[in-house]
Scaffold this motif. Sequence first.
Motif, PDB file in Angstrom:
ATOM      1  N   VAL A  13      -4.059 -36.771 -21.226  1.00 28.89           N
ATOM      2  CA  VAL A  13      -2.703 -37.162 -21.628  1.00 28.89           C
ATOM      3  C   VAL A  13      -1.812 -35.930 -21.751  1.00 28.89           C
ATOM      4  O   VAL A  13      -0.671 -35.918 -21.267  1.00 28.89           O
ATOM      5  CB  VAL A  13      -2.732 -37.943 -22.952  1.00 28.89           C
ATOM      6  CG1 VAL A  13      -1.310 -38.152 -23.481  1.00 28.89           C
ATOM      7  CG2 VAL A  13      -3.419 -39.291 -22.779  1.00 28.89           C
ATOM      8  N   ALA A  14      -2.328 -34.875 -22.387  1.00 30.92           N
ATOM      9  CA  ALA A  14      -1.554 -33.646 -22.551  1.00 30.92           C
ATOM     10  C   ALA A  14      -1.200 -33.041 -21.191  1.00 30.92           C
ATOM     11  O   ALA A  14      -0.053 -32.623 -20.963  1.00 30.92           O
ATOM     12  CB  ALA A  14      -2.340 -32.634 -23.384  1.00 30.92           C
ATOM     13  N   GLY A  15      -2.176 -33.014 -20.285  1.00 29.69           N
ATOM     14  CA  GLY A  15      -1.905 -32.492 -18.959  1.00 29.69           C
ATOM     15  C   GLY A  15      -0.878 -33.320 -18.217  1.00 29.69           C
ATOM     16  O   GLY A  15       0.004 -32.787 -17.530  1.00 29.69           O
ATOM     17  N   GLY A  16      -0.971 -34.641 -18.340  1.00 31.24           N
ATOM     18  CA  GLY A  16       0.009 -35.515 -17.717  1.00 31.24           C
ATOM     19  C   GLY A  16       1.408 -35.295 -18.265  1.00 31.24           C
ATOM     20  O   GLY A  16       2.396 -35.289 -17.517  1.00 31.24           O
ATOM     21  N   MET A  17       1.513 -35.093 -19.576  1.00 37.88           N
ATOM     22  CA  MET A  17       2.807 -34.806 -20.186  1.00 37.88           C
ATOM     23  C   MET A  17       3.398 -33.506 -19.643  1.00 37.88           C
ATOM     24  O   MET A  17       4.603 -33.399 -19.387  1.00 37.88           O
ATOM     25  CB  MET A  17       2.660 -34.726 -21.707  1.00 37.88           C
ATOM     26  CG  MET A  17       2.378 -36.050 -22.388  1.00 37.88           C
ATOM     27  SD  MET A  17       3.837 -37.115 -22.420  1.00 37.88           S
ATOM     28  CE  MET A  17       3.224 -38.489 -23.420  1.00 37.88           C
ATOM     29  N   ALA A  18       2.556 -32.499 -19.461  1.00 36.93           N
ATOM     30  CA  ALA A  18       3.025 -31.215 -18.934  1.00 36.93           C
ATOM     31  C   ALA A  18       3.536 -31.367 -17.498  1.00 36.93           C
ATOM     32  O   ALA A  18       4.581 -30.803 -17.134  1.00 36.93           O
ATOM     33  CB  ALA A  18       1.897 -30.183 -18.991  1.00 36.93           C
TER      34      ALA A  18
END
Length: 406
Positions: free
Chosen positions: A282-287
């Motif tokens: 999720v964090a990577g997708g947000m970035a």
Amino acid sequence: MTLSKSAGSRSFLPLVALLYISQGVPMGLSMEALPVLMRNAGVPLEVIAWVPLAGLPWILKLFWAPLVENQGSVRLGRRRGWLLWMQAVLLVSLLAIGLIPLAGIGIWIALAVLVLGGIASATQDTATDGMVAESLRGAGLAHANALQIGGMMAGFLIGGAGTLMMAEALGQFASMALLALIPLASLLMAWRWREPAPVVEPERARLRQTFRRKGIWRMLGLAAIFGSVQAGGQSISRVLLIDKGWTPAEVGLMATVTGLVLVCLGSPLGSLLAARSRFLTVAGGMAVAAAAFVILALIGTGAWVASWTNAILAGSLLSIASGMIAVSAFTLLMRFGGEGNQAGTDVTVLQSASVTGEMFFAGFAVWCAGTFGYGASLATGAAITGLLAVLVAFGTRFGRGQPRAA
């Protein structure tokens, strides 16, 4: 991958994939294809405006989800019976739309049939989600949700852009008949699949029990906001390109290309990464989404030209981000549903919250663009999304998440 006894056989995941593709077809038909076909037939815009309401069952289905849980067929199977009947209804609905002239009273008959198909599709989704949530664990759940996100998008593209291309060459009935082959194929596969009997007798599902579960409000919050990146980003990018001089056909082609990126790259990547760490995915997708918003902000301010290269780059990054976030989030939601005793109802409630959130953020993003301008709105979106990426990543790092899939 962990596959429980309730999954039954090797045909389980192919069946899940085909069911999700089938469910996306009426959504693409109602959101993209049918409005264009009606307008081409001279239908007034005031009438066409009602067509997207065919998607309303996807929000309201939580009210009949307990019925789907409690009224399974003894002979056909608790979930399988619903799959068979709803695919049959969707199949007949598509064929009927092909036969109904889009003029006069036929317009309203076609809309009613489309709503019926939407109800069948949404009802089937409750059975499918419950089946997946109860049957899979660990990496298997991540893989199934990649099939869900990618399959729904594939069905949406087939029912939307695919139908428009077929209708021009083949006509209305032939196009609908070809679309009907998808629910026919999933119906036949579901017929051949044998649903194992439950190990224990399931408890009677009740909607109020969902809202009494520990952690439900946190899950509802996650469900309501995780689709905001895709919904908000897509809605604002479409109108941005129109304002930059693109034609609707060009925007539609760009949407098709970036949709294929989600199907072929975003969802598989999300599955691969979510099987290892859902929160970090999720964090990577947000970035990645933040990077897409930066590019769109540059286009909005005129710093970058609204070229095909720049638009496809931004749209592709947004699709990759959407796939990563959606697969991870749905895996978390389905895991939560599977840990309870009424998985279909619980996941349906969460999915209804997700659709409601997507509708809100899609409109909110366009409102912000109109009020504050494209540049400011997209730059703010990039900053918020980037901050969320950092918070989720650090929350996982320091033990507030679950870095490994169970």
